[in-house]
Design an enzyme around this catalytic site. Structure first.
Site, PDB file in Angstrom:
ATOM      1  N   VAL A  61      22.999 -16.880  -0.472  1.00  9.07           N
ATOM      2  CA  VAL A  61      21.902 -16.004  -0.907  1.00  9.07           C
ATOM      3  C   VAL A  61      21.220 -15.303   0.262  1.00  9.07           C
ATOM      4  O   VAL A  61      20.495 -14.317   0.064  1.00  9.07           O
ATOM      5  CB  VAL A  61      20.845 -16.769  -1.749  1.00  9.07           C
ATOM      6  CG1 VAL A  61      21.460 -17.275  -3.049  1.00  9.07           C
ATOM      7  CG2 VAL A  61      20.191 -17.892  -0.961  1.00  9.07           C
ATOM      8  N   TYR A 152       7.528 -23.469   4.205  1.00 10.11           N
ATOM      9  CA  TYR A 152       8.105 -23.567   2.859  1.00 10.11           C
ATOM     10  C   TYR A 152       7.067 -23.155   1.815  1.00 10.11           C
ATOM     11  O   TYR A 152       7.369 -22.392   0.886  1.00 10.11           O
ATOM     12  CB  TYR A 152       8.564 -25.006   2.636  1.00 10.11           C
ATOM     13  CG  TYR A 152       9.164 -25.316   1.281  1.00 10.11           C
ATOM     14  CD1 TYR A 152      10.487 -24.991   0.996  1.00 10.11           C
ATOM     15  CD2 TYR A 152       8.424 -25.978   0.300  1.00 10.11           C
ATOM     16  CE1 TYR A 152      11.054 -25.309  -0.237  1.00 10.11           C
ATOM     17  CE2 TYR A 152       8.979 -26.303  -0.928  1.00 10.11           C
ATOM     18  CZ  TYR A 152      10.293 -25.961  -1.183  1.00 10.11           C
ATOM     19  OH  TYR A 152      10.836 -26.284  -2.407  1.00 10.11           O
ATOM     20  N   ALA A 154       4.546 -21.181   2.268  1.00 13.18           N
ATOM     21  CA  ALA A 154       4.347 -19.734   2.396  1.00 13.18           C
ATOM     22  C   ALA A 154       5.457 -18.973   1.688  1.00 13.18           C
ATOM     23  O   ALA A 154       5.210 -17.986   0.975  1.00 13.18           O
ATOM     24  CB  ALA A 154       4.303 -19.346   3.871  1.00 13.18           C
ATOM     25  N   LYS A 156       7.436 -20.040  -0.768  1.00 13.38           N
ATOM     26  CA  LYS A 156       7.361 -20.244  -2.218  1.00 13.38           C
ATOM     27  C   LYS A 156       6.161 -19.506  -2.813  1.00 13.38           C
ATOM     28  O   LYS A 156       6.232 -19.020  -3.956  1.00 13.38           O
ATOM     29  CB  LYS A 156       7.301 -21.735  -2.543  1.00 13.38           C
ATOM     30  CG  LYS A 156       8.596 -22.483  -2.236  1.00 13.38           C
ATOM     31  CD  LYS A 156       9.781 -21.984  -3.061  1.00 13.38           C
ATOM     32  CE  LYS A 156      10.973 -22.919  -2.991  1.00 13.38           C
ATOM     33  NZ  LYS A 156      12.114 -22.455  -3.810  1.00 13.38           N
TER      34      LYS A 156
END
Length: 248
Positions: A61, A152, A154, A156
């Site tokens: 991704v 993480y 930030a 999300k």
């Protein structure tokens, strides 16, 4: 006939953990699942295990080229994309003041840019079709913060805000977008960031009103609803699935 009968669904990071649970639930509800994972072996194993015409496709991704190739393969094979679930994620826990910028880059690339990359390829397809559903797996860390997971959190938080924005932009095309926020879940990723520490695990369980960690099926049930026609009038929403650990 399941609630996702005949829906062509891409689930990223579906080779293990929550993603695999989502793929299994989708297949059980009648969907044709494209198991997209950076680990081609687990992607194909999961697809073979759930059946229902599922296929496993290696997809990174963080690479726009890899994502575009997967989307073209799905369109070529199935003709449309009904559902996109952005589940791929990664974290490395520790105090922010001791963190390394290289780790920031990887966390943001996978958790935030991964969502941007897949949506950039899939949303134009859904807009042209005039239908589609996107479910982004965010995190309660993105709503309330999480010690040891600053970057993480930030990333999300960015996923949550992005989901609301594309929900507004795509509403006229009858495409909905929602975010699901897991609390602590009993997965390999959770174990890798300290969840295998018995003291931490016990403290977390005590803090959760339902007194247990989430299982992949707990998340999968909510994601399946949001991806279904039953949720056709639900968009731009953020749903925590945390056993009551966070309430809003």
């Amino acid at each position: 006939m399941g609630k996702l009968s005949e829906k062509i669904s891409i689930v990223t990071g579906a080779g293990q953990g929550i993603g695999r649970g989502i793929a299994e639930k989708f297949a059980a509800e009648g969907a044709t699942v494209v198991v997209a994972d950076v680990n081609e072996t687990t992607a194909k194993e999961t697809a073979a295990g759930i059946g229902g015409g599922a296929i496993g496709v290696r997809t990174d991704v963080t690479s726009r080229e890899s994502v575009a190739a997967t989307v073209e393969q799905v369109r070529g094979q199935f003709g449309r994309i009904d559902v996109l679930v952005n589940n791929a994620g990664w974290d490395k826990a520790g105090p922010f003041t001791e963190s390394a910028p290289d780790d920031w880059d990887r966390i943001v690339q996978i958790n935030l840019y991964g969502v941007l990359n897949t949506c950039r390829s899939v949303l134009p397809v859904m807009a042209e079709q005039g239908f589609g559903s996107v479910v982004n797996i965010a995190s309660d860390a993105g709503r309330v913060g999480s010690s040891g997971e600053a970057v993480y959190s930030a990333a999300k938080g960015g996923v949550i805000a992005f989901t609301k924005s594309v929900a507004r932009e795509l509403a006229r095309n009858k495409v909905n977008a929602n975010a699901v926020c897991p609390g602590p879940a009993d997965t390999a990723l959770f174990a890798s960031i300290g969840g295998d520490n018995p003291r931490l695990r016990e403290a977390l369980v005590k803090a959760i009103p339902f007194r247990r960690l989430a299982q992949p099926a707990d998340l999968a049930n909510v994601v399946a609803f949001l991806a279904s026609d039953e949720a056709a009038y639900v968009t731009g929403q953020t749903v925590s699935v945390s056993g009551g650990l966070t309430m809003s």
